[in-house]
Scaffold this active site. Structure first.
Site, PDB file in Angstrom:
ATOM      1  CG  LEU A   1     106.393  64.402  64.792  1.00  0.00           C
ATOM      2  CD1 LEU A   1     106.145  62.984  65.319  1.00  0.00           C
ATOM      3  CD2 LEU A   1     106.185  64.439  63.282  1.00  0.00           C
ATOM      4  CG  ASP A   2     101.865  69.934  63.632  1.00  0.00           C
ATOM      5  OD1 ASP A   2     102.857  70.659  63.780  1.00  0.00           O
ATOM      6  OD2 ASP A   2     101.251  69.800  62.558  1.00  0.00           O
ATOM      7  CD  GLN A   3      97.473  68.675  70.196  1.00  0.00           C
ATOM      8  OE1 GLN A   3      97.041  67.563  70.521  1.00  0.00           O
ATOM      9  NE2 GLN A   3      96.806  69.468  69.370  1.00  0.00           N
TER      10      GLN A   3
ATOM     11  CB  THR B   1     101.623  64.843  64.296  1.00  0.00           C
ATOM     12  OG1 THR B   1     101.079  65.880  63.490  1.00  0.00           O
ATOM     13  CG2 THR B   1     102.309  63.818  63.405  1.00  0.00           C
TER      14      THR B   1
ATOM     15  CE  LYS C   1      98.341  68.778  61.266  1.00  0.00           C
ATOM     16  NZ  LYS C   1      98.528  69.228  62.644  1.00  0.00           N
TER      17      LYS C   1
END
Ligand code: URA
Length: 237
Positions: free
Chosen positions: A102-104, A106, A188
């Site tokens: 997961l992105d930073q 998210t 995204k």
């Protein structure tokens, strides 16, 4: 299995360090302090405590973390701290790693395990494990965007369209997207491909697992054997 072997297998340090925990009276099984390293227990589903923290024996670890923002999923983070810091040392020592990333920025449900086969099973699109994302959108969501996401959009690194398994508007500026793939920044990029922009992203489900009953952001728990079996079950298409 000997209690010192059980502790060693669960990541509580070297054999000598595990013996030290026992001698220091820091280990309990069924509320009883155990000091003898040679004491034998059936490890299956064994519940025990180390320094007051409850543990369940797991041959391979599978944990569910409620990821907050401001953490990277990388083991060697560049800008933000690693999600690994949210886990106790015993789990880090076992070598658990995130099942996908997961992105930073998210939030939500992140699984971590030390079982390589399980990582493959849960991330390969072939096995069709759905992941559900709650997306906050910059611009209003309309039916054309929903239909495009369901029928497939082309991302910049692959001419083959990627499609959402499920997509529904949940508000004027929000939608729920179900994906079975885990491409880099997939949500995204899919939003950008339909002319919108992702303002916030939260993963609310991974297979049948959800965050409905916790844990709270920043907290973790073990995935039970029944939950693990549910994740491994074949999902009908
Ligand atoms: N898709 C994204 O774009 N980011 C995530 O963190 C997860 C899925």
């Amino acid at each position: 299995m000997r209690i010192d072997e059980i502790l060693f297998s669960q990541g509580f340090g070297s054999r000598r360090e595990c013996a030290g925990l026992l001698v220091a009276r820091l280990v309990r099984v069924a509320c009883q302090v155990v000091t003898d390293p040679a004491a034998e227990f059936d490890p299956t589903d064994l519940q025990f405590e180390v320094e007051g923290q409850p543990w369940t024996y797991q041959a391979t670890s599978l944990v569910l973390l409620h990821k907050p923002t401001g953490y990277e999923c990388s083991q060697k983070p560049t800008t933000w701290p690693s999600v690994m810091l949210l886990l106790p040392a015993a789990l880090r020592r076992r070598g658990v790693q995130p099942v996908g990333r997961l992105d930073q920025d998210t939030t939500g449900l992140l699984l971590l395990t030390d079982d390589g086969k399980l990582i493959h099973r849960l991330t390969s699109p072939k096995h069709h494990v759905p992941k559900v994302y709650e997306v906050g959108c910059e611009r209003p969501v309309d039916e054309a965007q929903v239909q495009q996401l369901l029928h497939g959009v082309v991302l910049d690194d692959d001419p083959k369209p990627v499609l959402a398994e499920g997509c529904e508007a949940t508000g004027e500026h929000s939608l729920r997207l179900t994906l079975v793939q885990g491409k880099y920044h997939q949500v995204k990029r899919m939003l950008a491909a339909v002319g919108n922009h992702c303002n916030s992203l939260h993963r609310s489900a991974f297979g049948a697992l959800t965050l409905a009953d916790g844990p709270a952001p920043g907290q973790w728990r073990f995935v039970t054997d029944a939950e693990r079996a549910g994740l491994m079950a074949k999902t009908p298409r």
